[in-house]
Every structure is written in C-alpha cells, then in structure tokens.
Scaffold this motif. Structure first.
Motif, PDB file in Angstrom:
ATOM      1  N   LEU A   1      -1.447  15.260 -14.714  1.00  0.00           N
ATOM      2  CA  LEU A   1      -0.319  16.010 -14.149  1.00  0.00           C
ATOM      3  C   LEU A   1      -0.792  17.250 -13.413  1.00  0.00           C
ATOM      4  CD1 LEU A   1       2.752  16.579 -13.848  1.00  0.00           C
ATOM      5  CD2 LEU A   1       2.603  17.826 -16.027  1.00  0.00           C
ATOM      6  N   TYR A   2      -0.301  17.406 -12.198  1.00  0.00           N
ATOM      7  CA  TYR A   2      -0.475  18.657 -11.451  1.00  0.00           C
ATOM      8  C   TYR A   2       0.912  19.147 -11.077  1.00  0.00           C
ATOM      9  CZ  TYR A   2      -1.277  21.961  -7.683  1.00  0.00           C
ATOM     10  OH  TYR A   2      -1.274  23.084  -6.899  1.00  0.00           O
TER      11      TYR A   2
ATOM     12  N   SER B   1     -10.028  25.559 -13.380  1.00  0.00           N
ATOM     13  CA  SER B   1     -11.215  25.139 -14.128  1.00  0.00           C
ATOM     14  C   SER B   1     -10.907  23.994 -15.081  1.00  0.00           C
ATOM     15  CB  SER B   1     -11.795  26.327 -14.915  1.00  0.00           C
ATOM     16  OG  SER B   1     -12.218  27.348 -14.047  1.00  0.00           O
ATOM     17  N   SER B   2      -9.702  24.010 -15.666  1.00  0.00           N
ATOM     18  CA  SER B   2      -9.313  22.927 -16.570  1.00  0.00           C
ATOM     19  C   SER B   2      -9.209  21.605 -15.820  1.00  0.00           C
ATOM     20  CB  SER B   2      -7.981  23.252 -17.247  1.00  0.00           C
ATOM     21  OG  SER B   2      -8.125  24.331 -18.146  1.00  0.00           O
ATOM     22  N   HIS B   3      -8.684  21.679 -14.600  1.00  0.00           N
ATOM     23  CA  HIS B   3      -8.595  20.453 -13.790  1.00  0.00           C
ATOM     24  C   HIS B   3      -9.982  19.981 -13.391  1.00  0.00           C
ATOM     25  CE1 HIS B   3      -4.245  19.795 -13.020  1.00  0.00           C
ATOM     26  NE2 HIS B   3      -4.178  21.053 -13.413  1.00  0.00           N
TER      27      HIS B   3
ATOM     28  N   LYS C   1      -5.276   8.668 -11.556  1.00  0.00           N
ATOM     29  CA  LYS C   1      -4.484   9.156 -10.430  1.00  0.00           C
ATOM     30  C   LYS C   1      -3.803  10.449 -10.852  1.00  0.00           C
ATOM     31  CE  LYS C   1      -0.121   6.746 -11.524  1.00  0.00           C
ATOM     32  NZ  LYS C   1       0.912   5.812 -10.990  1.00  0.00           N
ATOM     33  N   TYR C   2      -3.435  11.250  -9.873  1.00  0.00           N
ATOM     34  CA  TYR C   2      -2.668  12.457 -10.141  1.00  0.00           C
ATOM     35  C   TYR C   2      -1.192  12.169  -9.930  1.00  0.00           C
ATOM     36  CZ  TYR C   2      -5.886  16.274 -11.165  1.00  0.00           C
ATOM     37  OH  TYR C   2      -6.761  17.125 -11.788  1.00  0.00           O
ATOM     38  N   VAL C   3      -0.369  12.840 -10.722  1.00  0.00           N
ATOM     39  CA  VAL C   3       1.081  12.751 -10.568  1.00  0.00           C
ATOM     40  C   VAL C   3       1.648  14.167 -10.526  1.00  0.00           C
ATOM     41  CG1 VAL C   3       1.317  10.491 -11.667  1.00  0.00           C
ATOM     42  CG2 VAL C   3       1.419  12.558 -13.073  1.00  0.00           C
ATOM     43  N   THR C   4       2.801  14.304  -9.934  1.00  0.00           N
ATOM     44  CA  THR C   4       3.510  15.581  -9.869  1.00  0.00           C
ATOM     45  C   THR C   4       4.884  15.390 -10.499  1.00  0.00           C
ATOM     46  OG1 THR C   4       4.523  15.082  -7.717  1.00  0.00           O
ATOM     47  CG2 THR C   4       2.338  16.159  -7.706  1.00  0.00           C
ATOM     48  N   PRO C   5       5.596  16.466 -10.794  1.00  0.00           N
ATOM     49  CA  PRO C   5       6.951  16.305 -11.343  1.00  0.00           C
ATOM     50  C   PRO C   5       7.838  15.417 -10.471  1.00  0.00           C
ATOM     51  CG  PRO C   5       6.239  18.561 -11.635  1.00  0.00           C
ATOM     52  CD  PRO C   5       5.176  17.888 -10.813  1.00  0.00           C
TER      53      PRO C   5
ATOM     54  N   THR D   1      -2.033   6.560 -20.444  1.00  0.00           N
ATOM     55  CA  THR D   1      -2.454   7.878 -20.920  1.00  0.00           C
ATOM     56  C   THR D   1      -2.132   8.929 -19.865  1.00  0.00           C
ATOM     57  OG1 THR D   1      -4.275   6.904 -22.186  1.00  0.00           O
ATOM     58  CG2 THR D   1      -4.385   9.273 -21.745  1.00  0.00           C
ATOM     59  N   LEU D   2      -1.490  10.007 -20.302  1.00  0.00           N
ATOM     60  CA  LEU D   2      -1.144  11.106 -19.409  1.00  0.00           C
ATOM     61  C   LEU D   2      -1.897  12.350 -19.861  1.00  0.00           C
ATOM     62  CD1 LEU D   2       0.597  12.370 -17.136  1.00  0.00           C
ATOM     63  CD2 LEU D   2       2.370  12.773 -18.866  1.00  0.00           C
TER      64      LEU D   2
END
Length: 208
Positions: free
Chosen positions: A122-123, A144-146, A161-165, A178-179
C-alpha cells in the motif's frame, strides 16, 4: 516526481510523469496506466558507465522513455552536445549501449508484465506524509520503510504490485493474498474498512 506525490491525481491530470531515481520508481512500476509516458531524468553524470547504469535501471523499472538534462550545457551540467556541436564521447557510448533497445528489446519490455505472486504493497499520500507529524520524526522518513520493503521482496524473489486507496476501492485487492503496509501511520476510513474485509476473507496483512 517524489515520494509523497499522489500518483492517481497526477495521472488524472497529465499523460506523462518523469521521476528522479528512487523508490517512487518501484511504486510507479505497477501503478502507471498503459499509454502513459514515464521515465527518469538523467544526464547528470559525465562518464559513460554512470549514464548507462541510470538508463538500464530506469528501463528495468518499466520506464518507456529517458529524459536528458539537458541538450546544451549549463553550470556544472555538461549537456548532450559539445561546443563543437557533436555529442560528448560518454553520450555516444550511451547511445551505442541503447542500440539493443532500439533493435527490438524495447518492444519486448514494453509489452512485458511484472511477475505477480499475489503480494500488494500500500502507498497512500496520507501515510507518506504521516512522517511529518512531530511524534513520528524520531522514526525517520517513511520512504525508508518502502525502500526496505521493496528490497526485501526483491531479494526474496517475490513478485509484487503497489496499490493505492483509490485502486483498492476499485477492486485492486482481488487475487491478492498478502497486503504489506509499510510505515502506514495514517489510513483513511474507507481503506481501513477494505483492509479489515480483506483479512476477514482470509488475506494476510503485514505491517511494521
């Protein structure tokens, strides 16, 4: 483009986006809609090895273009052309290195799809800017966490893959097992509800 930018809002407004090399490239690698022009700014080095490294990194991150700063020279930047109006040797070497892209590899890469192992990260702008809250400052930048998450997944050979709201609201968690929520210090109510539903349906959430 930088970490904390809103990819969905930017893609709504423009048909291109060029970032400086960083974790944002990993975020955009799977978020960029087909047909959008995306690449990295380059041209800041004077030697061929550094220049070609930056180019190959961008290409391997899914870039479909490379943007050179700049055509002429200014200040400390050498530019593309020499005063004699021919290209610098380093740029010539870069052009030769990219011949394999022009000869067909580029088309293959443009039509390739990233590996998908059912893992999503999640971003969100809310979480990305959460590290600016005074109580969060001692823990360092959320970027840094990303970076750590991306490195761990890549080193483990895990496709993600990345997801957004907005993407989650549109069903992006379908097929995800897994998220990952790196440094998610803030989350909007609708997204929080979607994450709870994801867990109720058997999904796994990993949060730091």
């Amino acid at each position: 483009g930088y970490f904390k930018d809103d990819p969905d809002a930017i893609f709504d407004a423009v048909g291109m986006w060029n970032t400086y090399p960083g974790v944002m490239d990993d975020i955009l690698r799977t978020l960029t809609p087909r047909g959008v022009i995306r690449g990295n700014w380059m041209g800041y080095a004077k030697d061929a090895d550094t220049t070609t490294h930056v180019a190959w990194r961008a290409i391997c991150m899914g870039a479909n273009s490379l943007w050179w700063w700049r055509f002429d020279g200014i200040g400390m930047w050498r530019g593309l052309l020499r005063p004699t109006m021919d290209v610098w040797p380093a740029f010539q070497a870069f052009g030769d290195e990219m011949k394999v892209i022009r000869d067909g590899l580029g088309h293959i890469l443009l039509t390739a799809r990233p590996k998908d192992d059912g893992v999503a990260v999640l971003y969100s702008v809310e979480a990305a800017t959460g590290d600016l809250v005074k109580s969060e400052l001692p823990f360092g930048p959320g970027e840094s966490s990303h970076q750590g998450t991306v490195c761990a997944l890549k080193e483990g050979g895990v496709g993600f893959k990345y997801v957004t709201p907005r993407r989650i609201a549109a069903g992006a968690l379908k097929g995800v097992r897994t998220l990952v929520l790196p440094r998610t210090t803030a989350i909007e109510p609708k997204t929080a509800s979607a994450v709870r539903d994801f867990v109720k349906q058997g999904g796994v959430v990993v949060a730091d």
